[in-house]
Design a protein around this motif. Structure first.
Motif, short mmCIF file in Angstrom:
data_model
loop_
_atom_site.label_atom_id
_atom_site.label_comp_id
_atom_site.label_asym_id
_atom_site.label_seq_id
_atom_site.Cartn_x
_atom_site.Cartn_y
_atom_site.Cartn_z
N ARG A 55 6.20 9.92 -3.38
CA ARG A 55 7.31 9.03 -3.70
C ARG A 55 8.17 8.72 -2.48
O ARG A 55 9.00 7.82 -2.51
CB ARG A 55 8.18 9.65 -4.80
CG ARG A 55 7.47 9.77 -6.15
CD ARG A 55 8.29 10.56 -7.13
NE ARG A 55 8.44 11.94 -6.71
CZ ARG A 55 9.12 12.87 -7.38
NH1 ARG A 55 9.73 12.53 -8.51
NH2 ARG A 55 9.21 14.10 -6.94
N ASN A 56 7.99 9.48 -1.42
CA ASN A 56 8.74 9.26 -0.18
C ASN A 56 7.92 9.82 0.98
O ASN A 56 6.83 10.38 0.78
CB ASN A 56 10.13 9.92 -0.26
CG ASN A 56 10.05 11.36 -0.72
OD1 ASN A 56 9.30 12.17 -0.14
ND2 ASN A 56 10.80 11.70 -1.76
N LEU A 57 8.46 9.67 2.18
CA LEU A 57 7.72 10.12 3.36
C LEU A 57 7.56 11.64 3.41
O LEU A 57 6.54 12.13 3.91
CB LEU A 57 8.43 9.62 4.62
CG LEU A 57 8.34 8.12 4.89
CD1 LEU A 57 9.16 7.73 6.11
CD2 LEU A 57 6.88 7.69 5.09
N SER A 58 8.52 12.37 2.90
CA SER A 58 8.41 13.84 2.87
C SER A 58 7.23 14.26 2.00
O SER A 58 6.43 15.12 2.39
CB SER A 58 9.71 14.45 2.34
OG SER A 58 10.80 14.14 3.18
N ASP A 59 7.12 13.65 0.81
CA ASP A 59 5.98 13.94 -0.06
C ASP A 59 4.67 13.57 0.62
O ASP A 59 3.65 14.27 0.49
CB ASP A 59 6.09 13.16 -1.37
CG ASP A 59 7.21 13.66 -2.26
OD1 ASP A 59 7.76 14.74 -1.97
OD2 ASP A 59 7.55 12.97 -3.23
N GLY A 92 3.78 1.91 -4.53
CA GLY A 92 3.40 3.09 -3.76
C GLY A 92 2.16 2.93 -2.91
O GLY A 92 1.77 3.86 -2.21
N PHE A 118 2.31 3.88 0.83
CA PHE A 118 2.12 5.29 1.20
C PHE A 118 0.63 5.60 1.36
O PHE A 118 0.24 6.38 2.23
CB PHE A 118 2.76 6.20 0.16
CG PHE A 118 4.26 6.10 0.10
CD1 PHE A 118 5.04 6.43 1.19
CD2 PHE A 118 4.89 5.68 -1.05
CE1 PHE A 118 6.41 6.34 1.15
CE2 PHE A 118 6.27 5.60 -1.12
CZ PHE A 118 7.03 5.92 -0.02
N SER A 167 11.65 6.16 8.12
CA SER A 167 11.81 5.35 6.92
C SER A 167 10.71 4.31 6.86
O SER A 167 10.20 3.88 7.91
CB SER A 167 13.18 4.66 6.90
OG SER A 167 13.26 3.71 5.86
N VAL A 168 10.32 3.93 5.65
CA VAL A 168 9.31 2.89 5.49
C VAL A 168 9.81 1.57 6.08
O VAL A 168 9.03 0.76 6.57
CB VAL A 168 8.97 2.71 3.99
CG1 VAL A 168 8.04 1.52 3.79
CG2 VAL A 168 8.33 3.98 3.44
#
Length: 275
Positions: free
Chosen positions: A76-80, A117, A120, A242-243
């Motif tokens: 869901r985000n860059l960390s994931d 998504g 990603f 960040s994307v």
């Protein structure tokens, strides 16, 4: 008799909407919050979704055993995404062919049903496979998913896109009508540049009578520049904050420059006509 239409949604107070012919019905404050699908359109959409889901599940059953709790998670985000990349690195190396099959299937599924998504997954392709193989994977999956979305929209898309983007659809239809002679150039421009969302293009193209061969070719070629940018960024996934950093001013300038080159023949022909 007009076809029965299913109304999906609730009014502002969260109460399920009543039939329109009810004497006690209050006129909803936001009628645009409802999805106008006939019963057959809703059934067709559900059937297509079910077929895709069963196919995806069958592919999952062929996958080698692994720690699925860690590798079967959509980021869901860059960390994931960074965590997922670390968990998938060995699995993707040891079972590359089956992993690629699963990757493409998930990408196509998400693209077909407009599930957010996929950016990603594009970054993940670069992080795991490098630029060349990553771009091939992303362009193939994105083109296949966009084509599936095209045919799904041909089946049930007209009421959906008229509900979601009525003004944008009218604008797109007018632009397509003006550029019928050089439609491929215009579609390439739209695919290369972020002028219109790709989801909108996938849904609207069959509605405004863009032939599939033009849609397919423009998608296949036009997605390469943006895919290259995203996949290449995946190589430095740890440095990406960040994307939004993917498309800075320089990147956007290059994409629009490529896009304008693609429509240059149309502009030159129109200029000669006026002369």
């Amino acid at each position: 008799m007009a076809p029965l239409r299913i109304v999906i949604g609730r009014d502002e107070e969260g109460v399920a909407a009543q039939p329109e012919d009810s004497p006690t019905t209050k006129k909803p404050a936001r009628p645009d919050s409802r999805v106008p699908l006939t019963r057959w359109e809703a059934a067709a959409a559900a059937a297509v979704f079910l077929i895709f889901s069963v196919g995806l599940f069958c592919i999952f059953l062929t996958m080698p055993e692994g720690d699925y709790d860690k590798i079967l998670r959509l980021p869901r985000n860059l960390s994931d995404l960074r965590v997922l990349k670390d968990n998938l690195a060995i699995y993707a190396r040891d079972y590359q062919a089956k992993f690629i099959l699963g990757y493409c299937s998930i990408y196509i599924f998400m693209q077909t049903f407009m599930i957010p998504g996929t950016i990603f997954l594009s970054l993940l392709a670069g992080a795991l496979f490098g630029v060349i193989k990553g771009v091939i994977l992303v362009v193939f999956s994105a083109t296949s998913g966009a084509s599936s979305c095209y045919f799904l929209s041909k089946l049930i898309g007209r009421p959906l896109i008229s509900w979601l983007w009525p003004e944008k659809l009218r604008f797109f239809q007018a632009e397509i009508a003006k550029r019928r002679e050089k439609l491929l150039n215009y579609m390439l421009f739209l695919r290369i540049t972020p002028s219109l969302p790709n989801t909108f293009i996938n849904l609207a193209s069959p509605i405004v009578d863009i032939p599939f061969r033009i849609f397919f070719l423009a998608t296949l070629v036009g997605l390469i520049p943006a895919s290259y940018v995203t996949v290449r960024a995946g190589l430095a996934l740890g440095d990406l904050k960040s994307v939004r950093d993917l498309y800075d001013f320089k990147t956007l300038f290059v994409l629009f420059l490529i896009g304008f080159i693609s429509i240059a023949p149309t502009i030159l022909k129109r200029k000669r006509t006026y002369e």
